[in-house]
Design a protein around this motif. Structure first.
Motif, short mmCIF file in Angstrom:
data_model
loop_
_atom_site.label_atom_id
_atom_site.label_comp_id
_atom_site.label_asym_id
_atom_site.label_seq_id
_atom_site.Cartn_x
_atom_site.Cartn_y
_atom_site.Cartn_z
N VAL A 251 19.08 96.90 23.57
CA VAL A 251 18.05 97.95 23.51
C VAL A 251 16.68 97.32 23.34
O VAL A 251 15.69 97.75 23.95
N ARG A 252 16.60 96.28 22.54
CA ARG A 252 15.31 95.61 22.31
C ARG A 252 14.90 94.74 23.49
O ARG A 252 13.73 94.74 23.89
N MET A 253 15.88 93.97 24.09
CA MET A 253 15.54 93.03 25.16
C MET A 253 15.56 93.68 26.53
O MET A 253 15.00 93.12 27.49
N GLY A 254 16.19 94.84 26.65
CA GLY A 254 16.22 95.53 27.94
C GLY A 254 16.99 94.73 28.99
O GLY A 254 18.02 94.11 28.69
N PRO A 255 16.50 94.69 30.23
CA PRO A 255 17.21 93.99 31.31
C PRO A 255 17.24 92.47 31.14
O PRO A 255 17.94 91.79 31.91
N ARG A 256 16.55 91.94 30.15
CA ARG A 256 16.58 90.49 29.92
C ARG A 256 17.92 90.03 29.33
O ARG A 256 18.21 88.85 29.31
N LEU A 257 18.72 90.99 28.83
CA LEU A 257 20.01 90.64 28.25
C LEU A 257 21.12 91.41 28.96
O LEU A 257 21.13 92.64 29.00
N ARG A 258 22.01 90.68 29.57
CA ARG A 258 23.21 91.25 30.20
C ARG A 258 24.42 90.50 29.67
O ARG A 258 24.35 89.29 29.41
N TYR A 259 25.53 91.20 29.54
CA TYR A 259 26.76 90.52 29.09
C TYR A 259 27.98 91.20 29.70
O TYR A 259 27.95 92.37 30.08
N ARG A 260 29.06 90.43 29.79
CA ARG A 260 30.34 90.95 30.29
C ARG A 260 31.47 90.12 29.70
O ARG A 260 31.29 89.01 29.23
N TYR A 261 32.68 90.73 29.73
CA TYR A 261 33.88 90.08 29.20
C TYR A 261 34.84 89.75 30.34
O TYR A 261 34.97 90.50 31.30
N GLU A 262 35.51 88.61 30.23
CA GLU A 262 36.60 88.23 31.13
C GLU A 262 37.77 87.81 30.23
O GLU A 262 37.97 86.64 29.93
N ILE A 263 38.56 88.80 29.80
CA ILE A 263 39.60 88.58 28.80
C ILE A 263 40.97 88.74 29.46
O ILE A 263 41.26 89.78 30.07
N GLU A 264 41.79 87.72 29.35
CA GLU A 264 43.15 87.77 29.90
C GLU A 264 43.97 88.81 29.15
O GLU A 264 43.84 89.00 27.94
N ALA A 265 44.85 89.49 29.90
CA ALA A 265 45.68 90.53 29.30
C ALA A 265 46.52 89.95 28.15
O ALA A 265 47.12 88.89 28.28
#
Length: 379
Positions: A251-265
């Motif tokens: 919320v503070r950094m806006g589009p400057r911060l993106r993240y995602r998960y790649e977690i094995e089942a």
């Protein structure tokens, strides 16, 4: 007492754990060694015309008869010796040993001699024969008592050393956990102040975003409090904590911060140390993404490989050379390694890899386990 044997004084023979069968075999070895010693000494200091075997055979018979009688007597009386009051383990126990072993020596000599000469054992049960055997019996009894006292002292010394090592290991683990709590106390205030300041600043102009930020901040505080009180956590719970943390920052950094998960089942249910990922992600944001004007992306991966859990926190930030040094900006690699070394006893690893074209990856390799050792000292 049944687990201790005179041969245990020799380090080589302590390689096998004590048992009735092992001690029975050791008694035969002990008897044979004593017979060999006595025959060699006798032949060195006297003129003997017979063969070595002619001297060794009767010594073996007498030594084994006496030795196994003592072995049997010690086995039978072992419960009594173990229950002997500590305050009465001086002279009374010495007298008990002397009487018991001396009696076995006299009886074993009589039985062995009768067996060798093929006569009735009662033939040797005379007062004169008993008086002749008494000095040798007393010497043997005192010698055996000294051997058992040495064995008990060795066991007591090894037990004390083992307890001291366990206490040192427990203290080291407690120190590592205390350092973690201290680091958490340092991280929480500045994150708290920055978040509340951002919420106050957005209430009038962006109320929807302010509400979302405050809700995710409450989720983060709740999860952080639960994790700080637990000795272990699941990977899924740690990922939820990190997601709440990153949502607040987004919320503070806006589009400057993106993240995602790649977690094995199936990885989310694996047990790991609590508060393990959030400090690493905090470092990735503070030292990787924030120094870059355009920001970047954080990727969290987890998979099982060769009986281990691999967790990676990757970012596309400034990298090792582009990030300025920020005092107090998160937990250092040395502290992370020390904590994992204490919790997993050297079975965990921390690897720092440089990404191309930018950013770094911090890889944590953990052994797959259902639970972690307790951080509380044993009562």
């Amino acid at each position: 007492m049944t687990s201790m044997h005179p041969l245990d004084l020799i380090p080589y023979f302590r390689r096998w754990p004590g048992s009735p069968a092992r001690n029975l075999l050791y008694t035969g070895i002990w008897n044979t060694l004593l017979a060999l010693f006595l025959v060699v000494v006798n032949r060195m200091f006297s003129e003997r015309s017979g063969t070595f075997w002619a001297d060794l055979y009767p010594s073996l018979v007498l030594s084994n008869t006496i030795g196994y009688l003592i072995h049997g007597a010690m086995t039978v009386t072992s419960p009594l010796l173990q229950a002997w009051p500590a305050r009465a383990r001086g002279l009374p126990r010495l007298l008990f040993y002397v009487v018991l072993v001396a009696g076995c020596v006299v009886l074993g000599t009589v039985l062995g001699s009768a067996l060798l000469k093929g006569v009735n054992p009662l033939h040797y049960m005379t007062r004169g024969a008993a008086m002749t055997l008494l000095p040798f019996a007393l010497f043997t009894a005192i010698f055996m008592f000294a051997v058992f006292v040495l064995g008990e002292r060795r066991i007591a010394t090894e037990t004390l050393a083992l307890r001291q090592r366990e206490q040192i290991a427990s203290a080291a683990q407690l120190v590592a956990e205390a350092r973690l709590r201290s680091l958490q106390a340092q991280i929480e205030p500045h994150f708290l102040y920055n978040t509340l300041a951002n919420v106050v600043g957005m209430i009038d102009t962006r109320p929807t975003q302010a509400r979302h930020m405050l809700e995710r901040f409450i989720d983060y505080l709740r999860a952080s409090l639960d994790a700080s009180r637990a000795d272990s956590a699941t990977l899924g719970a740690e990922l939820d904590l990190v997601a709440a943390y990153l949502d607040v920052l987004a919320v503070r950094m806006g589009p400057r911060l993106r993240y995602r998960y790649e977690i094995e089942a199936g990885c989310r249910d694996i047990v790991i140390a609590p508060m393990l990922l959030q400090p690493v992600v905090e470092n990735a944001v503070a030292h990787g993404l924030e120094p870059k004007v355009e920001g970047g992306e954080i990727v969290l991966r987890a998979l099982r490989q060769h009986g281990q859990l691999l967790i990676e926190v990757s970012d596309t930030g400034a990298g090792l050379s582009g990030a300025p040094v920020k005092p107090g900006g998160g937990v250092g690699l040395s502290n992370l390694r020390a904590r994992l070394r204490s919790l997993y006893h050297g079975a965990a690893q921390v690897q720092l890899l440089e990404n191309q074209p930018c950013g770094i990856t911090l890889r944590i390799v953990l052994p797959l386990t259902e639970s972690l050792p307790s951080t509380n000292p044993a009562p």
